[in-house]
Each structure stands twice: as C-alpha cells, then as structure tokens.
Motif scaffolding. Structure first.
Motif, PDB file in Angstrom:
ATOM      1  N   SER A  28       0.829  -1.209   0.000  1.00  0.00           N
ATOM      2  CA  SER A  28       0.000   0.000   0.000  1.00  0.00           C
ATOM      3  C   SER A  28       0.863   1.259   0.000  1.00  0.00           C
ATOM      4  O   SER A  28       1.752   1.414   0.837  1.00  0.00           O
ATOM      5  N   LYS A  29       0.537   2.153  -0.923  1.00  0.00           N
ATOM      6  CA  LYS A  29       1.244   3.444  -0.966  1.00  0.00           C
ATOM      7  C   LYS A  29       1.044   4.198   0.336  1.00  0.00           C
ATOM      8  O   LYS A  29       1.984   4.757   0.903  1.00  0.00           O
ATOM      9  N   SER A  30      -0.206   4.231   0.812  1.00  0.00           N
ATOM     10  CA  SER A  30      -0.513   5.050   1.984  1.00  0.00           C
ATOM     11  C   SER A  30       0.169   4.504   3.232  1.00  0.00           C
ATOM     12  O   SER A  30       0.705   5.265   4.041  1.00  0.00           O
ATOM     13  N   GLY A  98       1.015  13.350  -3.245  1.00  0.00           N
ATOM     14  CA  GLY A  98       0.345  14.088  -2.178  1.00  0.00           C
ATOM     15  C   GLY A  98       0.938  13.754  -0.818  1.00  0.00           C
ATOM     16  O   GLY A  98       1.083  14.626   0.053  1.00  0.00           O
ATOM     17  N   THR A  99       1.301  12.484  -0.616  1.00  0.00           N
ATOM     18  CA  THR A  99       1.826  12.094   0.688  1.00  0.00           C
ATOM     19  C   THR A  99       3.185  12.731   0.961  1.00  0.00           C
ATOM     20  O   THR A  99       3.518  13.002   2.105  1.00  0.00           O
ATOM     21  N   VAL A 100       3.971  12.975  -0.081  1.00  0.00           N
ATOM     22  CA  VAL A 100       5.272  13.634   0.144  1.00  0.00           C
ATOM     23  C   VAL A 100       5.037  15.123   0.402  1.00  0.00           C
ATOM     24  O   VAL A 100       5.564  15.691   1.362  1.00  0.00           O
ATOM     25  N   MET A 101       4.205  15.748  -0.429  1.00  0.00           N
ATOM     26  CA  MET A 101       4.053  17.210  -0.288  1.00  0.00           C
ATOM     27  C   MET A 101       3.288  17.611   0.978  1.00  0.00           C
ATOM     28  O   MET A 101       3.479  18.712   1.487  1.00  0.00           O
ATOM     29  N   ARG A 102       2.432  16.699   1.519  1.00  0.00           N
ATOM     30  CA  ARG A 102       1.675  17.049   2.743  1.00  0.00           C
ATOM     31  C   ARG A 102       2.265  16.435   4.006  1.00  0.00           C
ATOM     32  O   ARG A 102       1.994  16.928   5.102  1.00  0.00           O
ATOM     33  N   PHE A 103       3.042  15.353   3.896  1.00  0.00           N
ATOM     34  CA  PHE A 103       3.581  14.718   5.120  1.00  0.00           C
ATOM     35  C   PHE A 103       4.988  15.225   5.485  1.00  0.00           C
ATOM     36  O   PHE A 103       5.354  15.222   6.654  1.00  0.00           O
ATOM     37  N   SER A 170     -10.763  20.633   3.865  1.00  0.00           N
ATOM     38  CA  SER A 170     -11.815  20.227   2.916  1.00  0.00           C
ATOM     39  C   SER A 170     -11.235  19.674   1.625  1.00  0.00           C
ATOM     40  O   SER A 170     -11.840  18.819   0.992  1.00  0.00           O
ATOM     41  N   SER A 171     -10.064  20.173   1.221  1.00  0.00           N
ATOM     42  CA  SER A 171      -9.555  19.732  -0.076  1.00  0.00           C
ATOM     43  C   SER A 171      -8.650  18.506   0.043  1.00  0.00           C
ATOM     44  O   SER A 171      -8.316  17.907  -0.985  1.00  0.00           O
ATOM     45  N   SER A 172      -8.246  18.133   1.253  1.00  0.00           N
ATOM     46  CA  SER A 172      -7.466  16.893   1.401  1.00  0.00           C
ATOM     47  C   SER A 172      -7.320  16.505   2.868  1.00  0.00           C
ATOM     48  O   SER A 172      -6.911  17.319   3.702  1.00  0.00           O
ATOM     49  N   SER A 173      -7.587  15.234   3.138  1.00  0.00           N
ATOM     50  CA  SER A 173      -7.351  14.697   4.486  1.00  0.00           C
ATOM     51  C   SER A 173      -5.869  14.672   4.818  1.00  0.00           C
ATOM     52  O   SER A 173      -5.478  14.584   5.981  1.00  0.00           O
ATOM     53  N   GLN A 174      -5.031  14.725   3.782  1.00  0.00           N
ATOM     54  CA  GLN A 174      -3.574  14.626   4.011  1.00  0.00           C
ATOM     55  C   GLN A 174      -3.044  15.798   4.836  1.00  0.00           C
ATOM     56  O   GLN A 174      -2.002  15.679   5.470  1.00  0.00           O
ATOM     57  N   PHE A 175      -3.780  16.934   4.832  1.00  0.00           N
ATOM     58  CA  PHE A 175      -3.352  18.067   5.666  1.00  0.00           C
ATOM     59  C   PHE A 175      -3.415  17.669   7.148  1.00  0.00           C
ATOM     60  O   PHE A 175      -2.565  18.050   7.939  1.00  0.00           O
ATOM     61  N   LEU A 199     -14.841  17.015   5.203  1.00  0.00           N
ATOM     62  CA  LEU A 199     -13.563  16.372   5.534  1.00  0.00           C
ATOM     63  C   LEU A 199     -13.537  15.041   4.790  1.00  0.00           C
ATOM     64  O   LEU A 199     -14.183  14.070   5.196  1.00  0.00           O
ATOM     65  N   PRO A 200     -12.822  15.010   3.650  1.00  0.00           N
ATOM     66  CA  PRO A 200     -12.834  13.776   2.869  1.00  0.00           C
ATOM     67  C   PRO A 200     -11.922  12.712   3.474  1.00  0.00           C
ATOM     68  O   PRO A 200     -11.094  13.013   4.340  1.00  0.00           O
ATOM     69  N   SER A 201     -12.072  11.504   2.997  1.00  0.00           N
ATOM     70  CA  SER A 201     -11.109  10.414   3.237  1.00  0.00           C
ATOM     71  C   SER A 201     -10.870  10.116   4.710  1.00  0.00           C
ATOM     72  O   SER A 201      -9.724   9.900   5.132  1.00  0.00           O
ATOM     73  N   MET A 202     -11.945  10.078   5.481  1.00  0.00           N
ATOM     74  CA  MET A 202     -11.779   9.803   6.921  1.00  0.00           C
ATOM     75  C   MET A 202     -11.006   8.501   7.188  1.00  0.00           C
ATOM     76  O   MET A 202     -10.192   8.455   8.117  1.00  0.00           O
ATOM     77  N   PRO A 203     -11.193   7.419   6.421  1.00  0.00           N
ATOM     78  CA  PRO A 203     -10.395   6.212   6.700  1.00  0.00           C
ATOM     79  C   PRO A 203      -8.888   6.463   6.618  1.00  0.00           C
ATOM     80  O   PRO A 203      -8.117   5.810   7.332  1.00  0.00           O
ATOM     81  N   HIS A 204      -8.462   7.389   5.780  1.00  0.00           N
ATOM     82  CA  HIS A 204      -7.029   7.686   5.721  1.00  0.00           C
ATOM     83  C   HIS A 204      -6.554   8.365   6.998  1.00  0.00           C
ATOM     84  O   HIS A 204      -5.401   8.179   7.415  1.00  0.00           O
ATOM     85  N   ILE A 205      -7.422   9.135   7.636  1.00  0.00           N
ATOM     86  CA  ILE A 205      -7.036   9.741   8.926  1.00  0.00           C
ATOM     87  C   ILE A 205      -7.000   8.632   9.984  1.00  0.00           C
ATOM     88  O   ILE A 205      -6.090   8.582  10.824  1.00  0.00           O
ATOM     89  N   HIS A 388      -2.110   8.057 -12.562  1.00  0.00           N
ATOM     90  CA  HIS A 388      -2.083   6.590 -12.564  1.00  0.00           C
ATOM     91  C   HIS A 388      -3.476   5.983 -12.599  1.00  0.00           C
ATOM     92  O   HIS A 388      -3.711   4.984 -13.260  1.00  0.00           O
ATOM     93  N   ARG A 389      -4.413   6.605 -11.877  1.00  0.00           N
ATOM     94  CA  ARG A 389      -5.755   5.999 -11.826  1.00  0.00           C
ATOM     95  C   ARG A 389      -6.555   6.275 -13.101  1.00  0.00           C
ATOM     96  O   ARG A 389      -7.508   5.561 -13.398  1.00  0.00           O
ATOM     97  N   MET A 390      -6.189   7.298 -13.882  1.00  0.00           N
ATOM     98  CA  MET A 390      -6.808   7.467 -15.208  1.00  0.00           C
ATOM     99  C   MET A 390      -6.344   6.339 -16.128  1.00  0.00           C
ATOM    100  O   MET A 390      -7.129   5.800 -16.910  1.00  0.00           O
TER     101      MET A 390
HETATM  102  O1  LIG Z   1      -3.309   9.873   3.249  1.00  0.00           O
HETATM  103  C1  LIG Z   1      -3.243   9.198   2.221  1.00  0.00           C
HETATM  104  O2  LIG Z   1      -2.414   8.281   2.071  1.00  0.00           O
HETATM  105  C2  LIG Z   1      -4.191   9.488   1.134  1.00  0.00           C
HETATM  106  C3  LIG Z   1      -5.307  10.245   1.385  1.00  0.00           C
HETATM  107  C4  LIG Z   1      -6.306  10.558   0.346  1.00  0.00           C
HETATM  108  O3  LIG Z   1      -6.084  11.898  -0.045  1.00  0.00           O
HETATM  109  P1  LIG Z   1      -7.265  13.008  -0.137  1.00  0.00           P
HETATM  110  O4  LIG Z   1      -7.877  13.150   1.200  1.00  0.00           O
HETATM  111  O5  LIG Z   1      -6.511  14.204  -0.616  1.00  0.00           O
HETATM  112  O6  LIG Z   1      -8.221  12.484  -1.168  1.00  0.00           O
HETATM  113  C5  LIG Z   1      -6.172   9.636  -0.853  1.00  0.00           C
HETATM  114  O7  LIG Z   1      -6.987  10.090  -1.901  1.00  0.00           O
HETATM  115  C6  LIG Z   1      -4.738   9.532  -1.305  1.00  0.00           C
HETATM  116  O8  LIG Z   1      -4.630   8.702  -2.427  1.00  0.00           O
HETATM  117  C7  LIG Z   1      -3.893   8.930  -0.200  1.00  0.00           C
END
Ligand SMILES: O=C(O)C1=C[C@@H](OP(=O)(O)O)[C@@H](O)[C@H](O)C1
Ligand SMILES: C=C(OP(=O)(O)O)C(=O)O
Length: 439
Positions: A28-30, A98-103, A170-175, A199-205, A388-390
C-alpha cells in the motif's frame, strides 16, 4: 515487450474469455509512506517488509534521506530505516505525490536549516495552502509565492512548541494526517481541529491514527473532526505493509467486465485501507465476493449495474467505479468527491472528458459525476493526464471496448510500476511487460 514500448500509447488488452487469476499485489502506498515517515521520526531503527517500490515511495525515501535518515534496501526486499538527524538543508522533490508534499513539510520543521519543496508541474497545481498556513500557525517561517502552492521553503529552527491549530482540510485529508504524523515530536504535542465544509477520506485519517498507535504514540480523537497527539517517543521495530487495496480495484473490476474470477492474495482480515470498501461497492454493482485464507475472490458475469454512491470516504476509488459505470446497464451517480479536482489532475473533468471521448455519456456535477449507459462506446486514445488511476480506468474499459489505447501507461509507476505486466498476466495473454522504470 521491452521498456521502449512504453514510449508509445499502450494498447489496452481486450478480454477474450472468462478470467481465472490469482494475483499478489504490491504494498500500500498510503501505509508505505506513513511507515517511512514514522521510521524517520522514531527513537530507534525500523525494519519494514512488503514496502511498495514505486515513484511515490522512492520520492519519500529520497526526501527522508535528504533530512538525514539512513534507508537501505536488503536483497530480501526488507527496508531498514535509521531515524533522520534533521541537521541539514535539503531540496525535496515531491514529484506528484500528495503524501510527500503534505507529510514531509510538517516534519521538516524539525530541521534547523532551510528545506525547499517543489515537484512536477502538475504538483504545483495541487492545493497546499493548508499545509503552508499550518506551519505558519505553528510559528515556523515559510517563504512562498503566495499562491498556496509548491514551490516553498520552510525555515525551521530545530524545534516547534506545538499547541493547538485549526485548519480547513476540505480539499485533502492529508493536511490532517501530515500534522498528526509529526506532532509527537512537537514540544507540547498538538491538537488539530478541522473547520470547513467537508472532511474527505476519513479512513485515511484513521489509518494515520492506527499507525501512530502501533508505534506507541498517544493519539486520540477528541471530537467529530479534532485530534490530539501527545508529545513522546515513537517506537521503531518491525512493521509489515499490507497489499494496496485501492490498487486492487482495477483487477477486481476486471472480473466484473470479463466475467470469471480474480483472487487477490493476502487481503487483510481487518484494515484501515479504504480499498476494503470495494467489497461492498462491487457487490452492489453485480459482483459476488468471497473471502478465504487465500485472499479475496471476486466473481463476475460481465453484467454490471449502475450505482448511486457517496464516495467522500474514498475518493481514490472513483476512477474504478466510473470506468465500471461506463460499461453498466443502468445509470450511476457518484457524489461527495469535489476534492478530486485537486488530485493528480482534475479527475472529475478528466473522467467525464475521456468517457465522452470514447462514446460514453458522462456529466460532471458540482461534487461528482453522472454516468449513463451507452451503446456507442468505441476505441480511441484514452488520455491519462499524468494520473495513474486514469490509466488503470482506461484499461478496465479497454477489456470490453476494442481499440482503447492508453496515452501514457508509464504514469502507473506512481504507485504500481508492475501494472502492465500484472494486467497481462491476469488475462493470460502471454505478453510479458517489464516493470516501468526498469528502462
Ligand atoms: O493519506 C493518504 O495516504 C491518502 C489520502 C487521500 O487523499 P485526499 O484526502 O486528498 O483524497 C487519498 O486520496 C490519497 O490517495 C492517499
Ligand atoms: C490522490 C492520490 O494520490 P496522492 O497520494 O498523490 O494524493 C491517489 O493515489 O489516488
């Protein structure tokens, strides 16, 4: 096939019969990028098994090395991480991850020297304002072009007091995840509150919280959208990465399009990965799913039903559902994913444009997509928008629609450099495609 074939559009293979495949998928990438960050922050070394090796994880490895971590990959694939020293200036290439730029920015503040962040041209269009504002709210100086985007420079002083901040995620849970991952290293820890429309992507949080807890960090949810991390040690040790269940999506979808069965090995019994939701979603769309000691097996008949679904908890599942919807016998409505406009590309625009280009019927809505059945699907170039997902969504449609060519399948190297090879091996075409990046 040789690696040079990847410089041409990739002919998506048609399914010529029922599938009967068993596949092992990469990590898993995440989870990979969370474990790498926590290993770099830990008090002692870590050994990671099953780590994903892809563009996003290699960028993370390079970023953490630039901050003074030692990371070595053994012949057996195990990765050993000695925590970062945070004693040097660095240039971090975020690519499109996204994970590099936000983490990484929230941990770069632990360095007492300047850390500069930039990425792909497409990365400069992704939302970053919340990260930049968060660091400033923590008392850290950040130089940027005032566009709320990459590039920017973090001027760390080696320590951060911490405290409490309110952000709009609102635009990313990664914040949220980025701050929580770093927070045990702030002097007083951190309370993070989200105030905003969604707040999108709650499972990622939840995945972030689970990874922290497994490393003995004290973290609690203190409201619907607030979390507290106490300062304290972060343990090292041995950590195994689960297979990427979001990347399982295209392979599961393939069984629905072609008919027959696909088994994904080592599907975890319980997980925080949102890809686990494919189980329920794909059953609603017509699949049969069974779990056994071998993994998760999906069986399809070729018949696909439309669905009305809010995908806010797992926006990254949207391209797979949209591709299936284009082949379905009834309409689909996907809601709750406005934030996909800030993913690798504007995914709502990209999916609608490409589905319509091949004769499908797709409309963008304010927060999602409406996709109707079409009798007129035809072959064409399926554009990939560096996403990649496209690319994998186009491959799903190409199983049934002759003549779909994926503009640039190399983009799958972001999270799955083995995609073309795995796809052909699932179909049993006999074509061998090497890992992308092995040029
Ligand atoms: O934390 C993570 O690993 C991710 C969170 C999600 O981001 P968003 O909340 O920006 O959609 C997901 O879409 C992304 O592929 C990976
Ligand atoms: C949105 C995604 O990636 P990222 O981690 O770059 O945000 C994704 O993989 O679907």
């Amino acid at each position: 096939m040789t690696a040079s074939h990847y410089s041409q559009p990739w002919p998506a293979p048609l399914a010529t019969g029922q599938l009967n495949a068993t596949l092992g998928l990469p990590g898993s990438k995440s989870l990979t990028n969370r474990e790498l960050v926590l290993s770099a922050l830990a008090d002692e070394p870590s050994v990671l098994t099953g780590l994903l090796m892809s563009r996003d994880s290699l960028l993370m490895i390079d970023a953490l090395k630039a901050l003074g971590a030692e990371i070595s990959i053994a012949a057996d694939g195990k990765v050993r991480v000695t925590p970062a020293t945070f004693d040097r200036s660095a240039n971090i290439d975020c690519g499109l991850a996204g994970t590099v730029m936000r983490f990484v920015p929230p941990i770069s503040v632990l360095s007492n020297q300047d850390v500069h962040f930039d990425g792909d041209a497409a990365a400069r269009r992704r939302p970053m304002k919340t990260t930049i504002d968060s660091l400033r709210a923590l008392g850290v100086s950040v130089t940027d072009a005032d566009l709320g985007a990459l590039p920017f420079t973090v001027h760390g002083t080696g320590s951060v007091p911490g405290g409490e901040i309110t952000i709009d995620a609102s635009s990313s849970s990664q914040f949220v995840s980025g701050l929580l991952l770093a927070a045990a290293r702030y002097e007083t820890g951190l309370i993070v509150r989200h105030e905003g429309e969604h707040l999108p992507s709650m499972p990622h949080i939840e995945m972030t919280i689970d990874c922290l807890a497994k490393r003995s960090v004290k973290v609690t949810r203190i409201g619907d959208s607030a979390w507290q991390v106490l300062p304290g040690p972060i343990s090292g040790g041995n950590f195994a990465i689960e297979p990427d269940l979001s990347n399982a999506g295209p392979f599961l979808a393939a069984a629905m399009v072609a008919g027959g069965s696909v088994t994904i090995e080592h599907w975890p019994e319980s997980t925080t990965q949102v890809g686990d939701e494919f189980d329920g979603i794909l059953q609603q769309m017509g699949a049969t799913i069974a779990r056994s000691a071998q993994g998760l097996t999906i069986t399809g008949t070729g018949e696909i039903h439309g669905i009305d679904i809010d995908l806010s908890i797992g926006g990254e599942l949207t391209p797979v559902i949209a591709a299936l919807a284009a082949l379905a016998d009834s309409p689909t409505v996907i809601r709750g994913v406005a934030h996909l406009r800030g993913h690798e590309t504007d995914r709502l625009a990209a999916l609608a444009t490409e589905i319509n280009r091949i004769g499908g019927i797709a409309r963008e809505t304010s927060d999602g997509l409406e996709i109707d059945p079409s009798e007129n699907l035809h072959g064409a170039l399926w554009r990939t928008y560096e996403d990649h997902r496209m690319a994998t969504a186009g491959a799903i449609i190409g199983l049934r629609v002759p003549g779909i060519e994926i503009e640039d399948v190399r983009v799958t190297s972001k999270t799955m450099p083995s995609f073309p090879g795995l796809w052909h091996s699932m179909l049993g075409t006999g074509e061998i495609w090497p890992e992308i990046g092995a040029q």
